[in-house]
Design an enzyme around this catalytic site. Structure first.
Site, mmCIF file in Angstrom:
data_model
loop_
_atom_site.group_PDB
_atom_site.id
_atom_site.type_symbol
_atom_site.label_atom_id
_atom_site.label_comp_id
_atom_site.label_asym_id
_atom_site.label_seq_id
_atom_site.Cartn_x
_atom_site.Cartn_y
_atom_site.Cartn_z
ATOM 1 N N SER A 117 1.905 -26.344 43.596
ATOM 2 C CA SER A 117 1.392 -27.413 42.739
ATOM 3 C C SER A 117 -0.120 -27.453 42.796
ATOM 4 O O SER A 117 -0.721 -27.148 43.839
ATOM 5 C CB SER A 117 1.946 -28.759 43.205
ATOM 6 O OG SER A 117 1.320 -29.832 42.528
ATOM 7 N N TYR A 141 2.996 -35.282 49.104
ATOM 8 C CA TYR A 141 3.546 -34.229 48.250
ATOM 9 C C TYR A 141 2.615 -33.023 48.203
ATOM 10 O O TYR A 141 3.034 -31.883 48.436
ATOM 11 C CB TYR A 141 3.793 -34.765 46.842
ATOM 12 C CG TYR A 141 4.097 -33.677 45.843
ATOM 13 C CD1 TYR A 141 5.308 -33.011 45.885
ATOM 14 C CD2 TYR A 141 3.170 -33.304 44.868
ATOM 15 C CE1 TYR A 141 5.597 -31.992 44.979
ATOM 16 C CE2 TYR A 141 3.443 -32.307 43.972
ATOM 17 C CZ TYR A 141 4.659 -31.644 44.030
ATOM 18 O OH TYR A 141 4.932 -30.633 43.142
ATOM 19 N N LYS A 145 3.219 -29.149 49.782
ATOM 20 C CA LYS A 145 3.144 -27.897 49.027
ATOM 21 C C LYS A 145 2.160 -26.927 49.675
ATOM 22 O O LYS A 145 2.406 -25.718 49.729
ATOM 23 C CB LYS A 145 2.748 -28.193 47.582
ATOM 24 C CG LYS A 145 3.852 -28.799 46.751
ATOM 25 C CD LYS A 145 5.027 -27.846 46.599
ATOM 26 C CE LYS A 145 6.065 -28.365 45.650
ATOM 27 N NZ LYS A 145 7.195 -27.414 45.462
#
Length: 319
Positions: A117, A141, A145
């Protein structure tokens, strides 16, 4: 030769599975259906329901289906919610990736394409993000990643794993009328839901240092994204060199007001968006440079903004 697509019943993963089919490459779907939709899996494609945290089931699936590579799309993808659920996010995205890599090592599978991402960059110091832009994720998040990328890197040193990570911002559109974005947090579904309910969509701030005063961001079509995932898999199958990571970006971006204009045209619903206050921390413009992916992974923006809207609107479920 067969590729396992984790999260293959989800929005992005299902498009990757269909692109494998178009390329004549067998795919196997592994998904726990926490956000995926079983009907997204094409008829004839093997489907295993389970969690990537289940190392044994992943290894058994790989062995039973003769899997030679993995496209790892499964994960908890809600950046905002990850702030409230950090442990869950790390469990799904970090521990899950670890278990997957262990299962791959158990079965001798040595190639993986990781759905990363652009959240790994956080709020970058420059408007145009390259693969070398400093990494400063602003959410659990994004951090999860980045750790996933580190796991691949370290496993490559230890075992010779061949890998690449694909980073992207906002994925929109639909490549088939029966595949749609079901996320409760993404912009396009939120706007569609508002319009269907007779509510007026909102723009958060119109006084940014951009041509029309609204934020500029990267939006890419999910079908274009799928092409590059499969292109990366094919390079790994062929033993060709790949970069550790690629940005799948437009290089130009679109503004929120341009999106609203396209929404008006693409849905046929006339509206004037409400202007709400800025959200704290929103930078004026962030877009990703896709030069390396264009060189190696058949990356290009094949769809206009209007096509992104119309394809998504045509596929969106109606209540």
């Amino acid at each position: 030769m067969s590729w396992l697509v984790t999260g293959g019943a989800g929005y992005i993963g299902s498009h990757v599975v269909r692109e494998f089919g178009s390329a004549g490459i067998d795919a196997v779907v592994f998904d726990d259906l926490s956000s995926g939709i079983e009907s997204f899996v094409p008829e004839g494609v093997p489907f295993v329901r389970g969690s990537i945290l289940d190392r044994g089931l992943v290894a058994d699936t790989i062995a039973r289906h003769g899997v030679t590579g993995v496209v790892h799309v499964a994960g908890y993808k809600y950046a905002g919610v990850s702030v409230q659920r950090p442990l869950h996010t790390y469990d799904q995205n970090v521990t899950g990736t670890q278990r997957l890599l262990e299962a791959m090592a158990d079965t001798g599978v040595d190639r993986v394409v990781f759905s990363s991402s652009a959240a790994v960059y956080g709020t970058p110091p420059t408007e145009l993000v390259t693969e070398d832009t400093p990494k400063a994720p602003a959410s659990p998040y994004g951090e999860s990643k980045l750790i996933g990328e580190w796991l691949l890197r370290d496993q490559a040193v230890a075992t010779g794993l061949r890998h690449t990570s694909l980073r992207y911002f906002n994925v929109v559109g639909s490549g088939a009328p029966d595949l749609y974005d079901a996320s409760p947090h993404n912009l396009f579904p939120l706007v569609f839901d508002a319009l269907a309910a007779g509510r007026t969509p909102r723009i958060n701030g119109d006084d940014y240092a951009t041509p029309d005063g609204t934020c500029v961001r990267d939006y890419v079509h999910v079908a274009d994204l799928a092409v590059s995932h499969v292109a990366a898999a094919r390079r790994l199958d062929a033993g060709e060199s790949v970069e550790p990571a690629y940005n799948l970006g437009s290089g130009g971006g679109v503004s929120v007001r341009e999106i609203m204009d396209a929404m008006r045209e693409g849905t046929g619903i006339d509206f004037t968006p409400e202007i709400a206050p800025r959200r704290a921390g929103d930078p004026d413009r962030i877009v990703a440079d896709g030069t390396l992916a264009a060189r190696d992974l058949d990356w290009t923006m094949r769809h206009t903004l209007l096509e992104m809207v119309t394809s998504a609107w045509a596929a969106a479920p109606r209540s």
